[in-house]
Design a protein around this motif. Sequence first.
Motif, PDB file in Angstrom:
ATOM      1  N   GLU A  35      14.648  16.115 -21.658  1.00 57.69           N
ATOM      2  CA  GLU A  35      15.762  16.551 -22.503  1.00 57.69           C
ATOM      3  C   GLU A  35      15.640  15.960 -23.911  1.00 57.69           C
ATOM      4  O   GLU A  35      15.889  16.634 -24.917  1.00 57.69           O
ATOM      5  CB  GLU A  35      17.096  16.131 -21.879  1.00 57.69           C
ATOM      6  CG  GLU A  35      17.401  16.755 -20.522  1.00 57.69           C
ATOM      7  CD  GLU A  35      18.041  18.117 -20.627  1.00 57.69           C
ATOM      8  OE1 GLU A  35      17.827  18.807 -21.642  1.00 57.69           O
ATOM      9  OE2 GLU A  35      18.755  18.498 -19.682  1.00 57.69           O
ATOM     10  N   ARG A  36      15.248  14.693 -23.985  1.00 60.39           N
ATOM     11  CA  ARG A  36      15.091  14.045 -25.289  1.00 60.39           C
ATOM     12  C   ARG A  36      13.944  14.675 -26.076  1.00 60.39           C
ATOM     13  O   ARG A  36      14.027  14.816 -27.305  1.00 60.39           O
ATOM     14  CB  ARG A  36      14.840  12.542 -25.106  1.00 60.39           C
ATOM     15  CG  ARG A  36      16.090  11.754 -24.702  1.00 60.39           C
ATOM     16  CD  ARG A  36      15.759  10.313 -24.376  1.00 60.39           C
ATOM     17  NE  ARG A  36      16.937   9.547 -23.997  1.00 60.39           N
ATOM     18  CZ  ARG A  36      17.440   8.536 -24.701  1.00 60.39           C
ATOM     19  NH1 ARG A  36      16.863   8.161 -25.826  1.00 60.39           N
ATOM     20  NH2 ARG A  36      18.510   7.889 -24.279  1.00 60.39           N
ATOM     21  N   ASP A  39      15.220  17.849 -27.414  1.00 61.33           N
ATOM     22  CA  ASP A  39      16.120  17.551 -28.524  1.00 61.33           C
ATOM     23  C   ASP A  39      15.341  17.231 -29.800  1.00 61.33           C
ATOM     24  O   ASP A  39      15.816  17.482 -30.909  1.00 61.33           O
ATOM     25  CB  ASP A  39      17.023  16.355 -28.178  1.00 61.33           C
ATOM     26  CG  ASP A  39      18.099  16.704 -27.161  1.00 61.33           C
ATOM     27  OD1 ASP A  39      18.334  17.910 -26.938  1.00 61.33           O
ATOM     28  OD2 ASP A  39      18.693  15.774 -26.571  1.00 61.33           O
ATOM     29  N   ARG A  74      22.292  21.312 -21.677  1.00 60.04           N
ATOM     30  CA  ARG A  74      21.582  20.956 -22.915  1.00 60.04           C
ATOM     31  C   ARG A  74      20.367  21.851 -23.158  1.00 60.04           C
ATOM     32  O   ARG A  74      19.672  21.697 -24.159  1.00 60.04           O
ATOM     33  CB  ARG A  74      21.114  19.493 -22.835  1.00 60.04           C
ATOM     34  CG  ARG A  74      22.238  18.493 -22.816  1.00 60.04           C
ATOM     35  CD  ARG A  74      21.769  17.104 -22.402  1.00 60.04           C
ATOM     36  NE  ARG A  74      20.817  16.509 -23.323  1.00 60.04           N
ATOM     37  CZ  ARG A  74      20.229  15.332 -23.116  1.00 60.04           C
ATOM     38  NH1 ARG A  74      20.512  14.637 -22.024  1.00 60.04           N
ATOM     39  NH2 ARG A  74      19.387  14.848 -24.002  1.00 60.04           N
ATOM     40  N   LYS A 276      13.747  11.389 -33.717  1.00 58.09           N
ATOM     41  CA  LYS A 276      14.136  11.659 -32.329  1.00 58.09           C
ATOM     42  C   LYS A 276      12.939  11.518 -31.390  1.00 58.09           C
ATOM     43  O   LYS A 276      13.081  11.084 -30.242  1.00 58.09           O
ATOM     44  CB  LYS A 276      14.751  13.054 -32.215  1.00 58.09           C
ATOM     45  CG  LYS A 276      16.111  13.177 -32.871  1.00 58.09           C
ATOM     46  CD  LYS A 276      16.697  14.566 -32.670  1.00 58.09           C
ATOM     47  CE  LYS A 276      18.091  14.668 -33.283  1.00 58.09           C
ATOM     48  NZ  LYS A 276      18.672  16.032 -33.103  1.00 58.09           N
TER      49      LYS A 276
END
Length: 314
Positions: A35-36, A39, A74, A276
């Motif tokens: 997920e990161r 992102d 997400r 990120k």
Amino acid sequence: MTRPLRVKLVEVGPRDGLQNEQQIVPTAIKIELIERLADAGLVAIEATSFVSPRWVPQMADSAEVLRALLASPRRRPAVSYPVLTPNLKGFDAAVEAGAQEVAIFAAASETFSQKNINCSIGESLKRYAAVVDSASALEIKIRGYVSCVVACPYEGAVDPARTAWVARQLYDMGCHEISLGDTIGAGTPTSVQRMIEVCAALVPIERLAGHYHDTYGMAVANVYASLELGMAVFDSSIAGLGGCPYAPGASGNVATEDVVFLLHGLGIETGVDRDKLLAAGEFISLYLGRDYRRRAARNKALALECHSQPGTVQ
């Protein structure tokens, strides 16, 4: 040949990276890492592998990971989660879990093929033909990998013509992209360019991707050399995670952070948010109990330190 203006990165850390870890990483940590990475702007993230948990215990939760990602609030529609499927059984399990893109892998070395999947190159291609046929019938995209494209840990240097032949077989089967893997990281800019030139004579360069390990510190240089030939797709692994249990001495994949640092420095677009990305690398490194010492991460830390000190030369 001019360098591309934009490059697609295929993040392989959650699969190719974590499968080499001895400690079992919890499903929740894998999902959070992916997920990161999404992102951070990565649009292709190899999520897991549908292999026998007896051979790769780390991937025993493959279906759970993929289902969670596809159902996640997400989730970004533009992000794909390809999964490795070495045979029909794995493919069927992946489809049941919702896979929309799968990957198959062959080798340019007969000995490595035997050590890795217990069959010859020719036998592996016949095996994958059934997977490709099934995927095509369901309109599922297929990506192909070729291992040991420059050198083999058992046979030494690999003839580029053999690598090109295997790549062409995968392309003819229907693989939309062929990843050329320097499995033991023995490639240099010269040998990698020679290999790509021979492959590009049989498979369009826009269908080829570079997958370089950093055993001898040449991975970033090999990415640059590939860019000079017009290659615009590269595999990379967050925090440089990875290796290969069937290739003695092979270190991790080239770090995504380092490739992004190179590409952005060249003015090449990636769509990746570097801050990120570094946060994702720190997240998984902390969990694995390792110092986060990728070159790009160190450079950022040094830059912040310099900016915070009056009179520091910029």
